[in-house]
Design an enzyme around this catalytic site. Structure first.
Site, PDB file in Angstrom:
ATOM      1  N   GLN A  88       0.879  -1.173   0.000  1.00 35.72           N
ATOM      2  CA  GLN A  88       0.000   0.000   0.000  1.00 35.72           C
ATOM      3  C   GLN A  88       0.908   1.212   0.000  1.00 35.72           C
ATOM      4  O   GLN A  88       1.563   1.503   0.993  1.00 35.72           O
ATOM      5  CB  GLN A  88      -0.918  -0.035   1.233  1.00 35.72           C
ATOM      6  CG  GLN A  88      -1.654   1.268   1.536  1.00 35.72           C
ATOM      7  CD  GLN A  88      -2.533   1.760   0.383  1.00 35.72           C
ATOM      8  OE1 GLN A  88      -3.116   0.960  -0.344  1.00 35.72           O
ATOM      9  NE2 GLN A  88      -2.620   3.055   0.221  1.00 35.72           N
ATOM     10  N   GLN A  90       0.183   4.645  -0.953  1.00 35.44           N
ATOM     11  CA  GLN A  90      -0.295   5.978  -0.587  1.00 35.44           C
ATOM     12  C   GLN A  90      -0.315   6.120   0.934  1.00 35.44           C
ATOM     13  O   GLN A  90      -0.777   5.197   1.612  1.00 35.44           O
ATOM     14  CB  GLN A  90      -1.711   6.171  -1.147  1.00 35.44           C
ATOM     15  CG  GLN A  90      -2.151   7.624  -1.141  1.00 35.44           C
ATOM     16  CD  GLN A  90      -3.515   7.827  -1.804  1.00 35.44           C
ATOM     17  OE1 GLN A  90      -4.364   6.962  -1.768  1.00 35.44           O
ATOM     18  NE2 GLN A  90      -3.707   8.966  -2.409  1.00 35.44           N
ATOM     19  N   PRO A 215      -7.300  -1.825   4.705  1.00 35.29           N
ATOM     20  CA  PRO A 215      -7.821  -0.695   5.496  1.00 35.29           C
ATOM     21  C   PRO A 215      -8.671   0.318   4.734  1.00 35.29           C
ATOM     22  O   PRO A 215      -9.246   1.208   5.350  1.00 35.29           O
ATOM     23  CB  PRO A 215      -6.543  -0.019   6.007  1.00 35.29           C
ATOM     24  CG  PRO A 215      -5.490  -0.375   5.013  1.00 35.29           C
ATOM     25  CD  PRO A 215      -5.848  -1.728   4.481  1.00 35.29           C
ATOM     26  N   GLY A 217     -11.518   1.550   1.445  1.00 38.31           N
ATOM     27  CA  GLY A 217     -12.627   1.114   0.598  1.00 38.31           C
ATOM     28  C   GLY A 217     -12.059   0.659  -0.730  1.00 38.31           C
ATOM     29  O   GLY A 217     -12.359  -0.417  -1.231  1.00 38.31           O
ATOM     30  N   GLU A 220      -6.831   3.227  -5.825  1.00 35.83           N
ATOM     31  CA  GLU A 220      -6.947   3.355  -7.277  1.00 35.83           C
ATOM     32  C   GLU A 220      -5.666   3.001  -8.024  1.00 35.83           C
ATOM     33  O   GLU A 220      -5.260   3.701  -8.953  1.00 35.83           O
ATOM     34  CB  GLU A 220      -7.383   4.783  -7.625  1.00 35.83           C
ATOM     35  CG  GLU A 220      -6.364   5.882  -7.276  1.00 35.83           C
ATOM     36  CD  GLU A 220      -6.457   6.442  -5.860  1.00 35.83           C
ATOM     37  OE1 GLU A 220      -5.848   7.500  -5.607  1.00 35.83           O
ATOM     38  OE2 GLU A 220      -7.124   5.847  -4.992  1.00 35.83           O
ATOM     39  N   ASN A 221      -4.996   1.906  -7.644  1.00 36.13           N
ATOM     40  CA  ASN A 221      -3.780   1.527  -8.362  1.00 36.13           C
ATOM     41  C   ASN A 221      -4.122   1.347  -9.845  1.00 36.13           C
ATOM     42  O   ASN A 221      -5.061   0.634 -10.170  1.00 36.13           O
ATOM     43  CB  ASN A 221      -3.209   0.244  -7.757  1.00 36.13           C
ATOM     44  CG  ASN A 221      -2.854   0.433  -6.290  1.00 36.13           C
ATOM     45  OD1 ASN A 221      -2.233   1.423  -5.915  1.00 36.13           O
ATOM     46  ND2 ASN A 221      -3.287  -0.480  -5.445  1.00 36.13           N
ATOM     47  N   HIS A 244     -16.039   5.756  -8.000  1.00 37.60           N
ATOM     48  CA  HIS A 244     -15.037   6.668  -7.433  1.00 37.60           C
ATOM     49  C   HIS A 244     -13.638   6.259  -7.908  1.00 37.60           C
ATOM     50  O   HIS A 244     -12.864   7.095  -8.392  1.00 37.60           O
ATOM     51  CB  HIS A 244     -15.109   6.644  -5.901  1.00 37.60           C
ATOM     52  CG  HIS A 244     -14.136   7.572  -5.242  1.00 37.60           C
ATOM     53  ND1 HIS A 244     -14.413   8.893  -4.987  1.00 37.60           N
ATOM     54  CD2 HIS A 244     -12.863   7.376  -4.822  1.00 37.60           C
ATOM     55  CE1 HIS A 244     -13.355   9.467  -4.426  1.00 37.60           C
ATOM     56  NE2 HIS A 244     -12.403   8.567  -4.315  1.00 37.60           N
ATOM     57  N   GLU A 245     -13.311   4.968  -7.786  1.00 40.80           N
ATOM     58  CA  GLU A 245     -11.961   4.517  -8.170  1.00 40.80           C
ATOM     59  C   GLU A 245     -11.744   4.654  -9.678  1.00 40.80           C
ATOM     60  O   GLU A 245     -10.654   5.014 -10.120  1.00 40.80           O
ATOM     61  CB  GLU A 245     -11.724   3.067  -7.713  1.00 40.80           C
ATOM     62  CG  GLU A 245     -11.915   2.816  -6.208  1.00 40.80           C
ATOM     63  CD  GLU A 245     -11.188   3.788  -5.287  1.00 40.80           C
ATOM     64  OE1 GLU A 245     -10.176   4.378  -5.692  1.00 40.80           O
ATOM     65  OE2 GLU A 245     -11.653   3.969  -4.142  1.00 40.80           O
ATOM     66  N   HIS A 248     -10.741   8.111 -10.630  1.00 40.80           N
ATOM     67  CA  HIS A 248      -9.324   8.416 -10.401  1.00 40.80           C
ATOM     68  C   HIS A 248      -8.477   8.158 -11.650  1.00 40.80           C
ATOM     69  O   HIS A 248      -7.362   8.658 -11.750  1.00 40.80           O
ATOM     70  CB  HIS A 248      -8.772   7.574  -9.250  1.00 40.80           C
ATOM     71  CG  HIS A 248      -8.958   8.189  -7.897  1.00 40.80           C
ATOM     72  ND1 HIS A 248      -8.508   9.458  -7.587  1.00 40.80           N
ATOM     73  CD2 HIS A 248      -9.515   7.704  -6.757  1.00 40.80           C
ATOM     74  CE1 HIS A 248      -8.795   9.723  -6.313  1.00 40.80           C
ATOM     75  NE2 HIS A 248      -9.405   8.682  -5.793  1.00 40.80           N
ATOM     76  N   GLU A 267      -8.814  14.275  -4.844  1.00 42.76           N
ATOM     77  CA  GLU A 267     -10.074  13.746  -4.307  1.00 42.76           C
ATOM     78  C   GLU A 267     -11.304  14.611  -4.578  1.00 42.76           C
ATOM     79  O   GLU A 267     -12.382  14.085  -4.808  1.00 42.76           O
ATOM     80  CB  GLU A 267      -9.932  13.467  -2.805  1.00 42.76           C
ATOM     81  CG  GLU A 267      -8.956  12.331  -2.492  1.00 42.76           C
ATOM     82  CD  GLU A 267      -9.310  10.986  -3.128  1.00 42.76           C
ATOM     83  OE1 GLU A 267     -10.450  10.829  -3.620  1.00 42.76           O
ATOM     84  OE2 GLU A 267      -8.442  10.097  -3.145  1.00 42.76           O
ATOM     85  N   ASP A 328      -0.543  10.689   5.838  1.00 41.64           N
ATOM     86  CA  ASP A 328      -1.704   9.866   6.185  1.00 41.64           C
ATOM     87  C   ASP A 328      -2.422  10.392   7.423  1.00 41.64           C
ATOM     88  O   ASP A 328      -3.628  10.218   7.572  1.00 41.64           O
ATOM     89  CB  ASP A 328      -1.286   8.409   6.441  1.00 41.64           C
ATOM     90  CG  ASP A 328      -0.980   7.678   5.136  1.00 41.64           C
ATOM     91  OD1 ASP A 328      -1.564   8.073   4.106  1.00 41.64           O
ATOM     92  OD2 ASP A 328      -0.174   6.742   5.148  1.00 41.64           O
ATOM     93  N   TYR A 336     -12.084  15.565   0.239  1.00 42.32           N
ATOM     94  CA  TYR A 336     -13.126  14.901  -0.556  1.00 42.32           C
ATOM     95  C   TYR A 336     -14.344  15.802  -0.716  1.00 42.32           C
ATOM     96  O   TYR A 336     -14.717  16.190  -1.822  1.00 42.32           O
ATOM     97  CB  TYR A 336     -13.567  13.589   0.119  1.00 42.32           C
ATOM     98  CG  TYR A 336     -12.520  12.512   0.147  1.00 42.32           C
ATOM     99  CD1 TYR A 336     -12.562  11.462  -0.762  1.00 42.32           C
ATOM    100  CD2 TYR A 336     -11.483  12.534   1.082  1.00 42.32           C
ATOM    101  CE1 TYR A 336     -11.615  10.448  -0.740  1.00 42.32           C
ATOM    102  CE2 TYR A 336     -10.529  11.533   1.109  1.00 42.32           C
ATOM    103  CZ  TYR A 336     -10.593  10.488   0.196  1.00 42.32           C
ATOM    104  OH  TYR A 336      -9.649   9.513   0.217  1.00 42.32           O
ATOM    105  N   GLN A 523     -10.552   1.222   7.600  1.00 39.49           N
ATOM    106  CA  GLN A 523     -10.315   2.368   8.492  1.00 39.49           C
ATOM    107  C   GLN A 523     -11.574   3.212   8.686  1.00 39.49           C
ATOM    108  O   GLN A 523     -11.885   3.639   9.797  1.00 39.49           O
ATOM    109  CB  GLN A 523      -9.198   3.211   7.858  1.00 39.49           C
ATOM    110  CG  GLN A 523      -8.746   4.400   8.688  1.00 39.49           C
ATOM    111  CD  GLN A 523      -7.480   5.025   8.103  1.00 39.49           C
ATOM    112  OE1 GLN A 523      -6.513   4.336   7.803  1.00 39.49           O
ATOM    113  NE2 GLN A 523      -7.474   6.326   7.938  1.00 39.49           N
ATOM    114  N   LYS A 524     -12.321   3.440   7.605  1.00 35.91           N
ATOM    115  CA  LYS A 524     -13.491   4.308   7.659  1.00 35.91           C
ATOM    116  C   LYS A 524     -14.624   3.728   8.510  1.00 35.91           C
ATOM    117  O   LYS A 524     -15.519   4.450   8.939  1.00 35.91           O
ATOM    118  CB  LYS A 524     -14.004   4.550   6.235  1.00 35.91           C
ATOM    119  CG  LYS A 524     -14.112   6.009   5.865  1.00 35.91           C
ATOM    120  CD  LYS A 524     -14.565   6.155   4.423  1.00 35.91           C
ATOM    121  CE  LYS A 524     -14.859   7.615   4.110  1.00 35.91           C
ATOM    122  NZ  LYS A 524     -15.110   7.820   2.693  1.00 35.91           N
TER     123      LYS A 524
END
Length: 573
Positions: A88, A90, A215, A217, A220-221, A244-245, A248, A267, A328, A336, A523-524
């Protein structure tokens, strides 16, 4: 553009054996500490170089213990049989995966050769990949991307086609569900995106369903979005995360913020693009309803931090001593949703949707494969609309561009969400009925929620949460009346129901909070529930401690540390 090809890299789990060294022509190397997030690698060159001269630097290194590389034990996967690893990047974690210019201001192509054990498959965010003998995979990304978008996953994973340029990847036990949920829908979103924002330049758009401890949702790799398995709701109700992704692909991946302090360029524009695609596909009523839930999240965030908190502006100063140096830690709803409001304000200034759509296409075309600042964006906006520049729209009192960027607080302009009223009004009224001291069961039973889609239910639950704690006994009755909500498998509904349980201190249903936190580590969903438990009764605090000690090993290290902070435990370095 520089091209990264890191060879001789051994990616080892923390207990792995060290590979034997290969002799090379050594260069003087020193490691200069500069943040708690890694150290600068300084390489001395044998002789001075001319500007523009090409050279190859080969770095032998070992990685695997850093925060960017996640090693999962079999029990942390969906199949529970084999281990899994993923990276990960970002925002600034890929520096622990390979040596790089770990800033979004630098873009490059890359290639990678990855050898994995028998019975495992490797996938990467690359435009091409081929499997060679001996379980070796070769990847190439032919478009320049910032370091944070280079991603690798290795596990017991298989794929299934869901469109002409898309497949889903998942553990074998999830692949049927993934195919069913996404068959045919991705292409529809891509076609609308291309119509609005210009060509999709990445070739394929595949999706990898991650283990439950992932962690986020979605991440966007490019070519291969990593997503939470929470999206497999069984009824396509959470596909907007994929929109959303996909968005991106133009905003973030193609046109990128040059610094993490202007994350809203990634975002805010992506939220706007997501809602444009959603309006085309699902209509404006549904999209406005989804945007209203986004606005509620922004409200909740600003109420928690106080409106004038320095994180509540679009241009955030990230520097040592202020937030640590980990971008982070600055992650929140502002880039957003306040970013979305600013982009909506620019569209409002233009006053014509098709003209603004044309501007977005020109913007992407002008800055594609570049990293830019807000000044670049706003400068191009005024250049593209000279009549607006002449009118001085950048300095209208109260709505100055400078105020949008540099003043914390609630957005000066809110887009009109009234097309969503037809869906919001019945939900508002029903929430009112449930908050009454004596329940009017006749009126409540007259409202049929069986046809309500996820975001209408989410909106309703957000209103119930705002009115909580409800009068004695009301939540229990609500729970019995709507098993569609209280027994939901949909993660967005589960999150809200758990928040309502905690806000009303409904101990009889604490097990639902525990089950939800055991089932995923997004996480969200995780942080708001720990905040709610820690701010609740003694029994809720005990639930928090008990749940965290049981689930900590399956959480991402960042999420573990954020939970420790909430619970007042010493966060690990």
């Amino acid at each position: 553009h520089p091209s990264v090809a890191v060879r001789g890299a051994a990616l080892l789990p923390p207990s792995g054996d060290t590979p034997t060294d290969v002799p090379r022509q050594p260069l003087p190397v020193e490691s200069l500490p500069f943040t708690s997030y890694g150290s600068a690698l300084k390489i001395g060159l044998p002789q001075p170089l001319r500007a523009g001269q090409l050279l190859t630097v080969e770095i032998d290194y070992e990685a695997g213990e850093g925060p960017g590389v996640c090693w999962l034990a079999p029990e942390q996967t969906a199949g529970k049989q084999k281990p899994y690893m993923y990276t990960q990047g970002q925002a600034v974690l890929n520096r622990s995966f390979f040596p790089c210019f770990d800033t979004p201001s630098v873009k490059c192509t890359y290639s990678a050769t990855v050898t994995v054990p028998e019975g495992f498959t490797a996938v990467m965010s690359a435009t091409s990949w081929e499997k060679q003998k001996d379980n070796t995979f070769v990847f190439k990304m032919s478009q320049p991307i910032p370091s944070y978008l280079i991603a690798l996953a290795v596990g017991d994973i298989v794929s299934a086609d869901v469109g002409p340029r898309s497949c889903v990847w998942a553990e074998p036990c999830l692949i049927e569900a993934a195919k069913k949920e996404y068959d045919g829908v991705i292409e529809e979103f891509l076609v609308v995106g291309e119509k609005l924002f210009g060509p999709y330049v990445w070739g394929r758009y595949d999706i990898l369903f991650m283990p439950p401890s992932f962690p986020f949702g979605g991440m966007e790799n490019p070519c291969l979005t990593f997503v939470t398995p929470c999206l497999l709701a069984g009824d396509r109700s959470l596909v907007d995360v994929i929109i959303h992704e996909i968005s991106h692909s133009w905003f973030g991946n193609l046109v990128t913020n040059a610094t993490w302090g202007e994350f809203w360029l990634n975002e805010g524009f992506t939220m706007y693009a997501q809602r444009r695609i959603s309006t085309e596909v699902y209509g404006s009523a549904y999209t406005c309803l989804e945007a209203a839930t986004g606005r509620a999240l922004l409200r909740q965030h600003m109420d928690n931090t106080g409106e004038d908190h320095p994180l509540n502006k679009l241009r955030v100063v990230i520097e040592p001593g202020l937030w640590g140096v980990n971008p982070d830690d600055t992650y929140n709803e502002t880039p957003y949703e306040k970013g979305f409001c600013f982009v909506s304000y620019l569209a409002h200034l233009v006053g014509d949707q098709s003209k603004f759509d044309a501007f977005l296409q020109a913007y992407v075309n002008r800055f594609k494969f570049q990293s830019i600042t807000a000044d670049d964006t706003l400068g191009f906006f005024l250049e593209y609309f000279p009549e607006l520049k002449e009118k001085g729209v950048d300095s209208i009192p109260g709505f100055e561009f400078d105020r949008w960027l540099n003043t914390p607080g609630w957005p000066p302009y809110l887009p009109d969400l009234s097309p969503g009223e037809q869906l919001m009004k019945p939900a508002d009224e029903l929430a009112e009925l449930w908050a009454a001291d004596s329940l009017n069961m006749e009126a409540i039973e007259a409202v049929d929620i069986t046809a309500w889609r996820t975001y209408q239910l989410v909106y309703f639950l957000d209103k119930v949460l705002q009115k909580s704690p409800l009068p004695e006994g009301n939540v229990e009755r609500l729970s019995k009346m709507y098993p569609k909500i209280s027994k939901a498998q949909n993660a967005e509904l589960r999150l809200r129901w758990c928040q309502i349980i905690l806000k009303n201190n409904l101990e009889a249903e604490y097990s639902k909070v525990k089950d939800f936190l055991h089932s995923q580590g997004k996480q969200k969903y995780t942080l708001p529930l720990y905040r709610a438990m820690w701010g609740g009764a003694e029994s809720a605090r005990a639930l928090a401690m008990e749940t965290f000690s049981a689930t900590a090993p399956q959480l991402h290290v960042n999420v573990q540390n954020y939970v420790k902070k909430i619970l007042g435990l010493e966060a690990a370095e």
